[in-house]
Design an enzyme around this catalytic site. Structure first.
Site, PDB file in Angstrom:
ATOM      1  CD  GLU A 148       0.881  26.079  68.275  1.00 27.01           C
ATOM      2  OE1 GLU A 148      -0.113  25.416  67.941  1.00 27.01           O
ATOM      3  OE2 GLU A 148       1.934  25.563  68.674  1.00 27.01           O
ATOM      4  CD  GLU A 259       6.282  25.109  71.972  1.00 31.83           C
ATOM      5  OE1 GLU A 259       6.110  24.250  71.080  1.00 31.83           O
ATOM      6  OE2 GLU A 259       5.338  25.729  72.501  1.00 31.83           O
TER       7      GLU A 259
HETATM    8  O1  9MR Z   1       4.605  18.005  72.836  1.00 35.13           O
HETATM    9  C1  9MR Z   1       3.208  18.095  72.899  1.00 35.13           C
HETATM   10  C2  9MR Z   1       2.605  16.747  72.624  1.00 35.13           C
HETATM   11  O2  9MR Z   1       2.904  15.848  73.658  1.00 35.13           O
HETATM   12  C3  9MR Z   1       1.104  16.874  72.455  1.00 35.13           C
HETATM   13  O3  9MR Z   1       0.575  15.634  72.079  1.00 35.13           O
HETATM   14  C4  9MR Z   1       0.802  17.938  71.429  1.00 35.13           C
HETATM   15  C5  9MR Z   1      -0.684  18.116  71.242  1.00 35.13           C
HETATM   16  O4  9MR Z   1      -0.955  18.967  70.176  1.00 35.13           O
HETATM   17  O5  9MR Z   1       1.363  19.168  71.830  1.00 35.13           O
HETATM   18  C6  9MR Z   1       2.742  19.109  71.881  1.00 35.13           C
HETATM   19  O6  9MR Z   1       3.262  20.361  72.252  1.00 35.13           O
HETATM   20  C7  9MR Z   1       3.047  21.434  71.334  1.00 35.13           C
HETATM   21  C8  9MR Z   1       2.996  22.724  72.136  1.00 35.13           C
HETATM   22  O7  9MR Z   1       2.046  22.628  73.155  1.00 35.13           O
HETATM   23  C9  9MR Z   1       2.707  23.914  71.263  1.00 35.13           C
HETATM   24  N1  9MR Z   1       3.656  24.009  70.170  1.00 35.13           N
HETATM   25  C10 9MR Z   1       3.856  22.786  69.418  1.00 35.13           C
HETATM   26  C11 9MR Z   1       4.198  21.628  70.338  1.00 35.13           C
HETATM   27  C12 9MR Z   1       4.520  20.366  69.539  1.00 35.13           C
HETATM   28  O8  9MR Z   1       3.400  19.966  68.829  1.00 35.13           O
END
Ligand code: 9MR
Length: 562
Positions: A148, A259
């Protein structure tokens, strides 16, 4: 008695709930991985562990490998959760995907508030990458190295790694540096850039594409792009996503769906409407089929797999139900749609994917050539020797003799009957479903010499007159007659000799050809060239070349001369 009947019924009900062919088996026949983001805290929940093990052949930590969790204090790494996931994956034959090394979120306080300058930040990141990637080298097969990094308008996001303070590199330089450090830490891992809202063609995906093209052109170690696919029921158009995946894979990059989830409005108990579940299923099925259009689309991963455990409800009030299993681990319509696409989406073959089985030359084939087609997106999950059930390769509609196949790799003999044409239409058919047709240029002869390690270069597959393999221990002797094995010699005359004239050289010295034609006892299409080793050939490992009707074999093949 009654008790027993109930027990049997319960057992039957249970076994009915288990899908006949888990997604991982279906995906294996498509040559791709089907994965899920996982959290080890749930491994002790039996249906979670059972479903994950049964359905997926790839796992990725949802959080456990992020900087803040794995490196919580400056001199402390916490491997517990990441190790638990790695162990689960290893125990269940799942490929492990790493996520993520460079991201602006989930950064520990010691780093965010440490007041480090760019020089320190660079050292910290390099050390972090070396430590984390090094620990999982040989276990993590692919890393989301950078996550990102772009804004939706295509500019680079301001982050601690880029500009506040950054690691001291401008533009995409910090992404490049992270890729290089990761490659150094594990030369065997595939390196991905991962992002969201860049699935279709848009300003953001244009910027990612431009970066990827630049990296490929300059040899920066980038192997693939992750498309996150956090969707609602209104997604980018399939055509737009297809165009984006096409341009990325045309660079030679892999694409992985990393994802996927499709969040739906839910009621207070987390239940979505049937209409929305159907719309969601269509997206899951379409996205799966889209990936199967590309030999270089190599994984489909969902962000979790059960609606019981998903990031969606806590991030989007009133939404949930985004995954392929419901909160009770029952497969949803989305699951069925994925399975249906795996079972029915036509195989796809790419232009230029049919290669000479000896040299891997890909520009043209010749009649009777033993060839290998790489990348077809459907086939037997494991290697099958001919006959390969359900598989046909058609050249202008004529089925070719198969030698072996597994998904992604099929060996055939180009029919001799294509002789005289300038190109042939190749089609791949599996389980009665035909692929696209691809035009393959034909030449009278495309000679390739088989090599001992099947790499297409180095020591050739050559026997001496006593049928012993030529090697350093058994070098070719002057005056002996060698048997060189090749393919791509083109048409045969009535006496089974090659129709076109054949010449040969060792170390640049002409060798008299005593026979060139069908190799007795081998499949039609295998060519044997018997050549005398003249007195004038130099000693040592020498280049070996044959030419058929003026077409030369591949460079780089050698034979050792005494
Ligand atoms: O699913 C993840 C969640 O448990 C965390 O709290 C969050 C923190 O920002 O990140 C989520 O995973 C993300 C992933 O690492 C990158 N792409 C977006 C995902 C959903 O937010």
């Amino acid at each position: 008695m009654r008790r027993e009947v109930f027990a049997v019924l319960a057992l039957l009900a249970l076994s009915c709930a288990v899908p006949a062919q888990p997604l991982r088996d279906l995906a294996a026949a498509r040559g791709i991985r089907v994965g899920a983001a996982v959290a080890p805290g749930y491994f002790s929940e039996q249906p979670y562990a059972d479903t994950l093990a049964r359905e997926f052949n790839q796992a990725q930590p949802e959080n456990a490998m992020k900087f803040g969790l794995i490196h919580p204090a400056r001199d402390t790494y916490n491997w517990t959760d990441a190790d638990a996931i790695a162990a689960f994956a290893a125990a269940h034959g799942q490929a492990l995907r790493g996520h993520t090394l460079v991201w602006h979120n989930q950064v520990p306080a010691w780093l965010a508030n440490g007041g480090f300058d760019s020089t320190r930040m660079a050292a910290i990141l390099q050390d972090h990458i070396r430590t984390v990637v090094g620990r999982y080298a040989g276990r993590v097969y692919a890393w989301d190295v950078v996550n990102e990094a772009f804004n939706n308008d295509g500019t680079l996001r301001g982050t601690l790694w880029y500009d506040t303070p950054g690691i001291g590199l401008s533009g995409t330089g910090y992404i490049e540096q992270a890729l290089r450090w990761t490659r150094d830490a594990d030369p065997g891992a595939k390196l991905f850039y991962n992002d969201y809202s860049a699935e279709g063609s848009n300003t953001k995906s244009d910027a990612i594409y431009a970066m990827a093209r630049d990296f490929k052109a300059r040899g920066v170690p980038l192997d693939g792009i992750g498309l996150q696919m956090h969707f609602t029921t209104s997604t980018p158009s399939l055509a737009s996503m297809e165009a984006n995946i096409r341009r990325l894979t045309d660079l030679g990059l892999e694409v992985q769906i990393t994802e996927l989830d499709v969040r739906l409005p839910v009621d207070a108990s987390g239940v979505a409407s049937a209409a929305n579940l159907a719309a969601q299923a269509k997206i899951y099925g379409d996205v799966t089929a889209l990936c199967l259009k590309f030999p270089l689309c190599t994984a489909i991963q969902t962000w979790g797999f059960t609606d019981r455990h998903s990031w969606i409800p806590s991030s989007f009030a009133g939404y949930g139900a985004g995954l392929e299993f419901d909160a009770s681990y029952q497969p949803k319509p989305a699951y069925d749609a994925m399975a249906a696409s795996f079972k029915t989406a036509p195989p796809v073959i790419a232009a230029g994917a049919l290669t000479n089985a000896a040299s891997y030359a890909a520009d043209a084939v010749s009649p009777g050539e033993i060839a290998v087609l790489f990348g077809a997106t459907w086939g037997p999950a494991s290697l099958q020797l001919a006959p390969v059930s359900g598989l046909r390769l058609l050249f202008d509609g004529t089925p070719a003799t198969l030698i072996y196949a597994r998904v992604g790799q099929a060996s055939v003999v180009v029919p001799f009957s294509v002789a005289g044409r300038s190109s042939t239409q190749l089609q791949y058919e599996y389980n009665g479903v035909a692929s696209n047709a691809v035009a393959v240029p034909l030449r009278a002869a495309v000679p390739g010499i088989f090599t001992l390690d099947s790499s297409g270069h180095g020591p050739g597959a050559v026997l001496d007159s006593a049928y012993r393999v030529i090697s350093r221990d058994n070098p070719a002797r002057r005056g002996d007659v060698l048997q060189v094995f090749a393919t791509g010699g083109g048409a045969l005359a009535a006496d089974s000799k090659l129709a076109a004239p054949v010449s040969a050289t060792i170390g640049g010295v002409d060798c008299p050809v005593q026979y060139a034609g069908a190799a007795p006892g081998l499949i039609a299409g295998a060519v044997q060239v018997n050549l005398a080793v003249p007195a004038g050939v130099p000693s040592g490992e020498q280049p070996l070349s044959i030419a058929v009707g003026g077409a030369a074999s591949q460079p780089g093949v050698t034979v050792v001369v005494q």
